[in-house]
Design an enzyme around this catalytic site. Sequence first.
Site, PDB file in Angstrom:
ATOM      1  N   PRO A 233     -75.701  78.953  -0.779  1.00 33.15           N
ATOM      2  CA  PRO A 233     -74.989  78.077  -1.707  1.00 33.15           C
ATOM      3  C   PRO A 233     -75.173  76.603  -1.343  1.00 33.15           C
ATOM      4  O   PRO A 233     -75.542  76.285  -0.206  1.00 33.15           O
ATOM      5  CB  PRO A 233     -73.515  78.507  -1.532  1.00 33.15           C
ATOM      6  CG  PRO A 233     -73.568  79.845  -0.881  1.00 33.15           C
ATOM      7  CD  PRO A 233     -74.808  79.865  -0.061  1.00 33.15           C
ATOM      8  N   THR A 236     -74.235  74.219   2.407  1.00 30.37           N
ATOM      9  CA  THR A 236     -74.044  75.067   3.587  1.00 30.37           C
ATOM     10  C   THR A 236     -74.868  74.613   4.788  1.00 30.37           C
ATOM     11  O   THR A 236     -74.746  75.192   5.862  1.00 30.37           O
ATOM     12  CB  THR A 236     -74.401  76.522   3.252  1.00 30.37           C
ATOM     13  OG1 THR A 236     -75.684  76.579   2.609  1.00 30.37           O
ATOM     14  CG2 THR A 236     -73.351  77.139   2.346  1.00 30.37           C
ATOM     15  N   LYS A 238     -78.542  73.791   4.777  1.00 24.69           N
ATOM     16  CA  LYS A 238     -79.946  74.223   4.825  1.00 24.69           C
ATOM     17  C   LYS A 238     -80.866  73.085   5.278  1.00 24.69           C
ATOM     18  O   LYS A 238     -81.716  73.265   6.139  1.00 24.69           O
ATOM     19  CB  LYS A 238     -80.369  74.753   3.453  1.00 24.69           C
ATOM     20  CG  LYS A 238     -79.562  75.950   2.970  1.00 24.69           C
ATOM     21  CD  LYS A 238     -80.081  76.489   1.658  1.00 24.69           C
ATOM     22  CE  LYS A 238     -79.802  75.566   0.486  1.00 24.69           C
ATOM     23  NZ  LYS A 238     -78.357  75.395   0.214  1.00 24.69           N
ATOM     24  N   HIS A 455     -43.541  78.741 -15.933  1.00 19.67           N
ATOM     25  CA  HIS A 455     -44.899  79.299 -15.808  1.00 19.67           C
ATOM     26  C   HIS A 455     -45.287  79.426 -14.325  1.00 19.67           C
ATOM     27  O   HIS A 455     -45.738  80.502 -13.881  1.00 19.67           O
ATOM     28  CB  HIS A 455     -45.890  78.379 -16.545  1.00 19.67           C
ATOM     29  CG  HIS A 455     -47.295  78.893 -16.543  1.00 19.67           C
ATOM     30  ND1 HIS A 455     -47.858  79.538 -17.614  1.00 19.67           N
ATOM     31  CD2 HIS A 455     -48.261  78.867 -15.588  1.00 19.67           C
ATOM     32  CE1 HIS A 455     -49.100  79.870 -17.326  1.00 19.67           C
ATOM     33  NE2 HIS A 455     -49.370  79.473 -16.099  1.00 19.67           N
ATOM     34  N   GLU A 456     -45.134  78.343 -13.562  1.00 16.86           N
ATOM     35  CA  GLU A 456     -45.522  78.376 -12.150  1.00 16.86           C
ATOM     36  C   GLU A 456     -44.600  79.282 -11.338  1.00 16.86           C
ATOM     37  O   GLU A 456     -45.046  79.952 -10.395  1.00 16.86           O
ATOM     38  CB  GLU A 456     -45.513  76.955 -11.583  1.00 16.86           C
ATOM     39  CG  GLU A 456     -46.489  75.989 -12.252  1.00 16.86           C
ATOM     40  CD  GLU A 456     -47.926  76.472 -12.178  1.00 16.86           C
ATOM     41  OE1 GLU A 456     -48.263  77.216 -11.231  1.00 16.86           O
ATOM     42  OE2 GLU A 456     -48.718  76.119 -13.066  1.00 16.86           O
TER      43      GLU A 456
END
Length: 643
Positions: A233, A236, A238, A455-456
Amino acid sequence: MSKKDNKPNKTKISPWLIYAGIIAVFMAISLASGGSSWTDPKPTSLSKFYNYLDKGEVDKVTFSQSTAKVYLKEDALKNDEEHKDVKKDVFGNQNKGPHYSLEIGNSELFQKRLDTALEEGKLNVYNPEPESMWGDLFLTLLPILVLVALWIFMMRRMAGGGAAGGGGQIFNIGKSKAKLFDEKNDIKVTFKDVAGLEGAKEEVQEIVEFLKNPEKYTSIGGKIPKGALLVGPPGTGKTLLAKAVAGEAKVPFFSLSGSDFVEMFVGVGASRVRDLFKQAKEKSPAIIFIDEIDAVGRARGKNNFSGSNDERENTLNQLLTEMDGFGTNTNVIVLAATNRADVLDKALMRAGRFDRQIYVDLPDIRERKEIFEVHLTPLKKSEDLDTDFLAKQTPGFSGADIANVCNEAALIAARKDKKAVDKQDFLDAVDRIVGGLEKKNKIISKEEKRAIAIHEAGHATISWMLEHAHPLVKVTIVPRGQSLGAAWYLPEERLIVRPDQMLDEMCATMGGRAAEKVIFDKISTGALSDLEKVTKQARAMVTIYGLNDKLGNITYYDSSGQSEYNFSKPYSEETAKTIDKEISELIEAQYLRAIKILEENKDKLIQLADILIEKEVIFKDDLEKIFGQRPFQSPEPEVSTEL
């Protein structure tokens, strides 16, 4: 003094200075051939000239086949009013001549008249001179020179500009644009600077050992891999790992992007590949690192509707030949990085080219701690800062994300005029990155605020009641980014997920809409992100993981990534109807399950919402006061932040 200071400074001459110098030379030649005066001589007739000649006013005459230039004596300029127009030059100084010009017609008769005047003492000197062509030549060539200069300028711009290295010059457009890092001065990164990535470092360690001591492997007939492909991904590490390989091996390191091969001119990409490998072989043993290789390494023949010779395919063919063809040098190792390994050409992935595929995964909790320690080194942090706690707070974060968290925490601490970065600054930084910037000044009515709180609170209640749902860290109704409210959870980092775990997560996700239904008997558009998330989960259960009883052990997932090019679905219309029905039933079942749980705990739900309206932010302790200790307490949960 450093080595760089000892290097002589190379004077760079702009090509435009060269063009200006050429034009200046032409102008100088034109002025030299046309006379030394800044004032054009005044045209006159042949009869008036003979009149001046008879009066003894002419000092000097120069003439060619068709024209003559007349220089008057100083006495004539001072005393005769007829010559007042030619007394001064353009700067107001005395005009030294020529003062007049005229067409002479027959040059032989004109010269005889001058000879007579010379004998009589009425003329001091005359000089016949050849016809000059420099002025006409300059006027003829000037437009051509301007067009050539404009053409060179445009071609340099299209080739990438003067600062683009070899590709910036029109005659060097086929040269490689790779940047060379010298192993003695430029490469400072080693494996000590790369935190985490233990598995990936072990894979590339053998490449480093070969470059340091190739006889160790070749003496027994072994061959080192010619290439290694780093897949993972974004963020990361590379590219950092590839630099560390070059730093450890202490060899020249050629770095460039896959897009550097692509150019508007046909054949340039293949030419740059040839030049790149030529340079690398001259400095072998060496490493070539191609970042984002999918720019040129995509599978050939896919979506090529033009019917013409594709420049990208020519570049890929040349790359394949250089990596494993006749005359290749095994002392040049190719490292490449991509996050789209599924679209790469199979010929590029075969043994002999990229022998190894090294997957650089997201860091686990131990690796995240190491990464935090690296990025915390330059920060002024508080003494009680716990890196283990920070690692638990950031599951799913890449190395680049962690670097961003550390930077955001430092900015937040500076904004608050702190002398050191503490734990709360890091928590605020994680909230800022995951949820977005707080918008405390956003105008929200009381009815909307209560709806958001309900809602929360619904999410919090369901996640607290279900065994496999992620336990809560905190809930807020302060708007962040595009969301009006947010909830942060503590998910476990699971390697495999079972159906009951996925169903509990779906039920908790539907808790927000279910709470609106229970309290208001109405639903709203506030559950858009919840619906999107739960629909993806249900579709994955049915079509990817084979977790549905009706469809059985079957998947329609294509790991090669080529299914996106197909115009037809891999299942029939009847199966499509079944899939849609099963997805809908899964979601509705969890929605009804959430409603049932909330109806049983309606009083506690309202109490939690009231606290949330009052405080705007509630934590795990507030839920324990209302609901009691969570019945499904995992031993050491890992903290995360999820909306």
